[in-house]
Write a protein that holds these residues in place. Sequence first.
Motif, PDB file in Angstrom:
ATOM      1  N   PRO A  46       0.863  -1.208  -0.040  1.00 42.58           N
ATOM      2  CA  PRO A  46       0.164   0.126  -0.056  1.00 42.58           C
ATOM      3  C   PRO A  46       0.826   1.265   0.073  1.00 42.58           C
ATOM      4  CG  PRO A  46       0.067  -1.162   2.010  1.00 42.58           C
ATOM      5  CD  PRO A  46       0.435  -2.265   1.394  1.00 42.58           C
ATOM      6  N   ALA A  47       2.019   0.982   0.308  1.00 43.49           N
ATOM      7  CA  ALA A  47       2.686   2.314   0.343  1.00 43.49           C
ATOM      8  C   ALA A  47       4.394   2.245  -0.308  1.00 43.49           C
ATOM      9  CB  ALA A  47       2.754   3.019   1.665  1.00 43.49           C
ATOM     10  N   GLN A  48       4.903   3.101  -0.837  1.00 38.91           N
ATOM     11  CA  GLN A  48       6.269   2.906  -1.078  1.00 38.91           C
ATOM     12  C   GLN A  48       7.017   4.242  -0.291  1.00 38.91           C
ATOM     13  OE1 GLN A  48       6.633   2.928  -5.269  1.00 38.91           O
ATOM     14  NE2 GLN A  48       7.316   0.857  -5.366  1.00 38.91           N
ATOM     15  N   VAL A  49       8.214   4.126   0.141  1.00 45.32           N
ATOM     16  CA  VAL A  49       8.719   4.948   1.151  1.00 45.32           C
ATOM     17  C   VAL A  49      10.194   5.315   0.715  1.00 45.32           C
ATOM     18  CG1 VAL A  49       9.566   3.316   2.906  1.00 45.32           C
ATOM     19  CG2 VAL A  49       9.265   5.829   3.379  1.00 45.32           C
ATOM     20  N   GLY A  50      10.887   6.315   0.490  1.00 41.15           N
ATOM     21  CA  GLY A  50      12.249   6.746   0.485  1.00 41.15           C
ATOM     22  C   GLY A  50      12.670   7.670   1.824  1.00 41.15           C
ATOM     23  N   VAL A  51      13.686   7.583   1.930  1.00 46.29           N
ATOM     24  CA  VAL A  51      14.461   8.542   2.843  1.00 46.29           C
ATOM     25  C   VAL A  51      15.571   9.377   2.291  1.00 46.29           C
ATOM     26  CG1 VAL A  51      14.024   6.998   4.705  1.00 46.29           C
ATOM     27  CG2 VAL A  51      16.220   6.609   3.798  1.00 46.29           C
ATOM     28  N   SER A  52      15.875  10.634   2.865  1.00 43.35           N
ATOM     29  CA  SER A  52      16.794  11.329   2.557  1.00 43.35           C
ATOM     30  C   SER A  52      17.410  12.184   3.504  1.00 43.35           C
ATOM     31  CB  SER A  52      16.191  12.488   1.163  1.00 43.35           C
ATOM     32  OG  SER A  52      15.346  13.228   1.947  1.00 43.35           O
ATOM     33  N   VAL A  53      18.531  12.730   3.679  1.00 42.63           N
ATOM     34  CA  VAL A  53      19.294  13.309   4.514  1.00 42.63           C
ATOM     35  C   VAL A  53      20.104  14.583   3.415  1.00 42.63           C
ATOM     36  CG1 VAL A  53      20.950  13.589   6.205  1.00 42.63           C
ATOM     37  CG2 VAL A  53      19.432  11.809   6.220  1.00 42.63           C
ATOM     38  N   PRO A  54      19.942  15.657   3.770  1.00 46.29           N
ATOM     39  CA  PRO A  54      20.583  16.593   2.819  1.00 46.29           C
ATOM     40  C   PRO A  54      22.072  17.054   3.101  1.00 46.29           C
ATOM     41  CG  PRO A  54      19.411  17.822   4.607  1.00 46.29           C
ATOM     42  CD  PRO A  54      19.020  16.301   4.815  1.00 46.29           C
ATOM     43  N   LYS A  55      22.696  17.060   1.877  1.00 50.69           N
ATOM     44  CA  LYS A  55      24.223  17.026   2.122  1.00 50.69           C
ATOM     45  C   LYS A  55      24.756  18.231   2.570  1.00 50.69           C
ATOM     46  CE  LYS A  55      28.124  16.233  -0.859  1.00 50.69           C
ATOM     47  NZ  LYS A  55      28.462  16.028  -2.386  1.00 50.69           N
ATOM     48  N   ARG A  64      25.588  10.962   6.940  1.00 50.08           N
ATOM     49  CA  ARG A  64      24.033  10.899   6.181  1.00 50.08           C
ATOM     50  C   ARG A  64      23.554   9.505   6.143  1.00 50.08           C
ATOM     51  NH1 ARG A  64      27.077  14.251   2.564  1.00 50.08           N
ATOM     52  NH2 ARG A  64      27.252  12.721   1.071  1.00 50.08           N
ATOM     53  N   ASN A  65      24.680   8.432   5.970  1.00 48.38           N
ATOM     54  CA  ASN A  65      24.247   7.070   5.434  1.00 48.38           C
ATOM     55  C   ASN A  65      23.659   6.624   6.970  1.00 48.38           C
ATOM     56  OD1 ASN A  65      24.870   7.326   3.011  1.00 48.38           O
ATOM     57  ND2 ASN A  65      26.973   6.416   3.407  1.00 48.38           N
ATOM     58  N   ARG A  66      24.115   7.017   8.080  1.00 44.76           N
ATOM     59  CA  ARG A  66      23.903   6.294   9.461  1.00 44.76           C
ATOM     60  C   ARG A  66      22.317   6.945   9.635  1.00 44.76           C
ATOM     61  NH1 ARG A  66      24.367   3.690  13.680  1.00 44.76           N
ATOM     62  NH2 ARG A  66      23.855   4.598  15.734  1.00 44.76           N
ATOM     63  N   LEU A  67      22.363   8.159   9.260  1.00 42.62           N
ATOM     64  CA  LEU A  67      20.909   8.842   9.661  1.00 42.62           C
ATOM     65  C   LEU A  67      19.649   8.143   8.823  1.00 42.62           C
ATOM     66  CD1 LEU A  67      21.636  12.509  10.366  1.00 42.62           C
ATOM     67  CD2 LEU A  67      20.574  10.757  11.897  1.00 42.62           C
ATOM     68  N   LYS A  68      20.125   7.761   7.412  1.00 43.61           N
ATOM     69  CA  LYS A  68      19.100   7.246   6.870  1.00 43.61           C
ATOM     70  C   LYS A  68      18.864   5.855   7.194  1.00 43.61           C
ATOM     71  CE  LYS A  68      21.468   8.311   2.920  1.00 43.61           C
ATOM     72  NZ  LYS A  68      21.875   8.444   1.408  1.00 43.61           N
ATOM     73  N   TYR A  96      15.231  14.306   6.304  1.00 45.23           N
ATOM     74  CA  TYR A  96      15.580  14.635   7.900  1.00 45.23           C
ATOM     75  C   TYR A  96      15.969  16.336   7.663  1.00 45.23           C
ATOM     76  CZ  TYR A  96      18.475  14.367  12.111  1.00 45.23           C
ATOM     77  OH  TYR A  96      18.869  14.413  13.535  1.00 45.23           O
ATOM     78  N   LEU A  97      15.268  16.941   8.659  1.00 47.00           N
ATOM     79  CA  LEU A  97      15.407  18.538   8.702  1.00 47.00           C
ATOM     80  C   LEU A  97      16.706  18.829   9.556  1.00 47.00           C
ATOM     81  CD1 LEU A  97      11.849  19.297   8.410  1.00 47.00           C
ATOM     82  CD2 LEU A  97      13.355  19.104   6.538  1.00 47.00           C
ATOM     83  N   GLY A  98      17.022  18.340  10.668  1.00 39.37           N
ATOM     84  CA  GLY A  98      17.667  18.568  11.702  1.00 39.37           C
ATOM     85  C   GLY A  98      19.099  18.884  11.155  1.00 39.37           C
ATOM     86  N   ARG A  99      19.856  19.856  12.002  1.00 38.42           N
ATOM     87  CA  ARG A  99      21.278  19.908  11.738  1.00 38.42           C
ATOM     88  C   ARG A  99      22.318  18.858  12.686  1.00 38.42           C
ATOM     89  NH1 ARG A  99      22.576  23.808   8.358  1.00 38.42           N
ATOM     90  NH2 ARG A  99      21.046  25.062   7.499  1.00 38.42           N
ATOM     91  N   ASP A 100      21.653  18.337  13.729  1.00 32.37           N
ATOM     92  CA  ASP A 100      22.554  17.593  14.692  1.00 32.37           C
ATOM     93  C   ASP A 100      22.045  16.372  14.555  1.00 32.37           C
ATOM     94  OD1 ASP A 100      20.074  18.582  15.778  1.00 32.37           O
ATOM     95  OD2 ASP A 100      20.847  18.458  17.647  1.00 32.37           O
ATOM     96  N   LYS A 101      22.806  15.374  15.092  1.00 32.47           N
ATOM     97  CA  LYS A 101      22.703  13.929  14.810  1.00 32.47           C
ATOM     98  C   LYS A 101      21.476  13.295  15.928  1.00 32.47           C
ATOM     99  CE  LYS A 101      27.033  13.256  13.273  1.00 32.47           C
ATOM    100  NZ  LYS A 101      28.291  12.422  13.582  1.00 32.47           N
TER     101      LYS A 101
END
Length: 125
Positions: A46-55, A64-68, A96-101
Amino acid sequence: MKFTLGKQERLKSRKLIEKLYKEGNSVKAYPLRMMYLKTAHTSDFPAQVGVSVPKRNFKKAPDRNRLKRLMRETYRLQKAIVYDNLDQPYVFMISYLGRDKWNYEDLHAKMEKLLKLFVDETKKE
């Protein structure tokens, strides 16, 4: 329900991603934002999902890879919240909008809040 996140459940189509960002709606639970769009896709799920973390916020690829990886894991364990309440196909992109992990426990709680907000939004439509 199996708690997996297989190939068919991942959002890979460039056309669908472009359409999602042009026509989609969003919900936020800081530091996460979910863009979503009700549309047909090729998957049986029922759903397809993607994740992104801005460079821009995380210069180093391992960060970035750890957060994803954490975001995919928290979604995978809680996708039942979404699957139990969807009757039509959706595509999502979780950013992911934050600037800290953030650590896993905090991210898990925020993902749960985000998915519940999404379910509430879809019930209004």
